[in-house]
Write a protein that holds these residues in place. Structure first.
Motif, short mmCIF file in Angstrom:
data_model
loop_
_atom_site.label_atom_id
_atom_site.label_comp_id
_atom_site.label_asym_id
_atom_site.label_seq_id
_atom_site.Cartn_x
_atom_site.Cartn_y
_atom_site.Cartn_z
N MET A 57 5.50 4.05 -13.12
CA MET A 57 4.26 4.04 -11.70
C MET A 57 4.14 5.24 -11.67
O MET A 57 2.70 5.20 -11.07
CB MET A 57 5.52 4.20 -10.46
CG MET A 57 4.92 3.83 -9.11
SD MET A 57 3.47 3.01 -8.51
CE MET A 57 3.18 3.13 -7.48
N HIS A 113 7.52 12.17 -2.55
CA HIS A 113 7.58 12.33 -3.77
C HIS A 113 8.11 13.73 -4.32
O HIS A 113 8.99 13.01 -5.14
CB HIS A 113 6.45 11.97 -4.90
CG HIS A 113 5.95 11.92 -6.10
ND1 HIS A 113 7.33 11.14 -6.63
CD2 HIS A 113 6.16 13.11 -6.97
CE1 HIS A 113 6.92 11.23 -7.72
NE2 HIS A 113 6.28 12.25 -8.29
N ALA A 166 11.04 9.70 -5.78
CA ALA A 166 11.00 8.08 -5.75
C ALA A 166 9.40 8.13 -5.50
O ALA A 166 8.35 8.59 -5.62
CB ALA A 166 11.17 7.52 -4.14
N THR A 167 8.63 6.80 -6.77
CA THR A 167 7.51 6.30 -6.50
C THR A 167 6.60 5.55 -5.50
O THR A 167 5.47 5.46 -5.62
CB THR A 167 7.14 5.52 -8.14
OG1 THR A 167 7.87 5.04 -7.73
CG2 THR A 167 7.72 6.82 -9.21
N GLU A 168 7.57 5.23 -5.20
CA GLU A 168 7.17 4.00 -3.60
C GLU A 168 5.66 5.33 -2.56
O GLU A 168 4.68 4.34 -2.68
CB GLU A 168 7.93 3.72 -2.27
CG GLU A 168 7.73 2.98 -1.00
CD GLU A 168 8.54 2.70 -0.89
OE1 GLU A 168 8.09 2.19 0.78
OE2 GLU A 168 9.66 2.73 -0.93
N GLY A 194 2.24 5.27 -4.18
CA GLY A 194 1.75 3.67 -4.21
C GLY A 194 1.02 3.75 -2.84
O GLY A 194 0.07 3.05 -2.06
N LEU A 195 1.40 4.48 -1.39
CA LEU A 195 1.47 4.33 -0.05
C LEU A 195 0.21 5.38 -0.07
O LEU A 195 -0.71 5.18 0.57
CB LEU A 195 2.03 4.88 0.57
CG LEU A 195 3.09 3.63 0.96
CD1 LEU A 195 4.45 4.94 1.98
CD2 LEU A 195 2.99 2.49 1.72
#
Length: 248
Positions: free
Chosen positions: A1, A35, A40-42, A45-46
């Motif tokens: 990611m 991040h 965390a990679t989420e 994306g956001l």
């Protein structure tokens, strides 16, 4: 990611653009900080989704949001909201992301072979390279070739300056604990045969000391020609802005 985010962001970069300035939007900055907090990679994306939705350019993320994130982490540490381990982990995650962004584009092929060339050095005792990496990425994007030299000794400096063409030397230091090392480094450079190049001091040390002694006094104390956090101004004082533009 992480790699995917870097490639998507860099695909939006416009080559040889001016360094962006402005105020970050808090909720977007929070995604970047989220991040760094957990790894965390989420949130990445956001973050990319918000960039597209709000028209935030990749240059703005690198030039505005990264420095803001560094400043927020540093402030939280100084105020006791983070311990040294938490701050270090967050900065290391930010540095890893910046490194990935740097790998996603070819740095020194942007400018012409005769474009401006900077030797970017860190003084002895400096442990934080994130600010130097950020400055290097900004300059490379606008067509400046940058050679990063971490804590060089006199022999290495002499070899670099004698065997390669540079137009200026930039010194990056994070905090006041490196002030004496900055003085020693600049004195070493000045004594070398090629030591007549313009020398610019930058990095977090300026934020710490600018209220105590002022940037001009700080530059004079270190022996640099200029102390500034503005990469564009640093290049202009060294007479390199026109060269960077000619390389476009």
């Amino acid at each position: 990611m992480l790699t995917q985010f870097a490639l998507r962001v860099v695909s939006e970069l416009r080559c040889n653009t001016a360094i962006e300035t402005g105020v970050p939007q808090d909720d977007v900055l929070d995604l970047l900080l989220s991040h760094t907090t957990t790894g965390a990679t989420e949130p990445l994306g956001l973050l990319y989704t918000e960039m597209k939705y709000r028209g935030i350019g990749a240059e703005q993320i690198i030039d505005i949001y990264f420095p803001a994130a560094i400043g927020k982490i540093g402030t939280d540490w100084h105020e006791g909201d983070l311990d040294i381990l938490q701050a270090t982990l967050r900065l290391s995650r930010l540095q890893a992301l910046l490194r990935e962004l740097g790998r996603a584009w070819v740095s020194d092929s942007i400018g012409s072979p005769m474009g401006p060339r900077i030797l970017l050095v860190l003084p002895g005792g400096e442990q934080h390279t994130l600010g130097a990496m950020l400055a290097a990425n900004q300059m490379r994007r606008i067509g400046v070739s940058v050679c990063v030299c971490l804590i060089p000794n006199a022999t290495l400096l002499a070899e670099k300056l004698q065997n390669h063409r540079f137009d200026a030397v930039f010194v990056s230091a994070a905090n006041r604990s490196c002030l004496a090392s900055c003085v020693d480094l600049v004195n070493t450079i000045r004594r070398l045969p090629a030591g007549g190049l313009p020398i610019v001091l930058g990095g977090g040390i300026l934020r710490e000391l600018q209220n105590d002694m002022g940037l001009k006094a700080l530059a004079d104390h270190v022996g640099a020609d200029l102390a500034t956090l503005d990469v564009t101004r640093a290049l202009a004082v060294c007479g390199l802005n026109n060269k960077a533009q000619a390389a476009e």
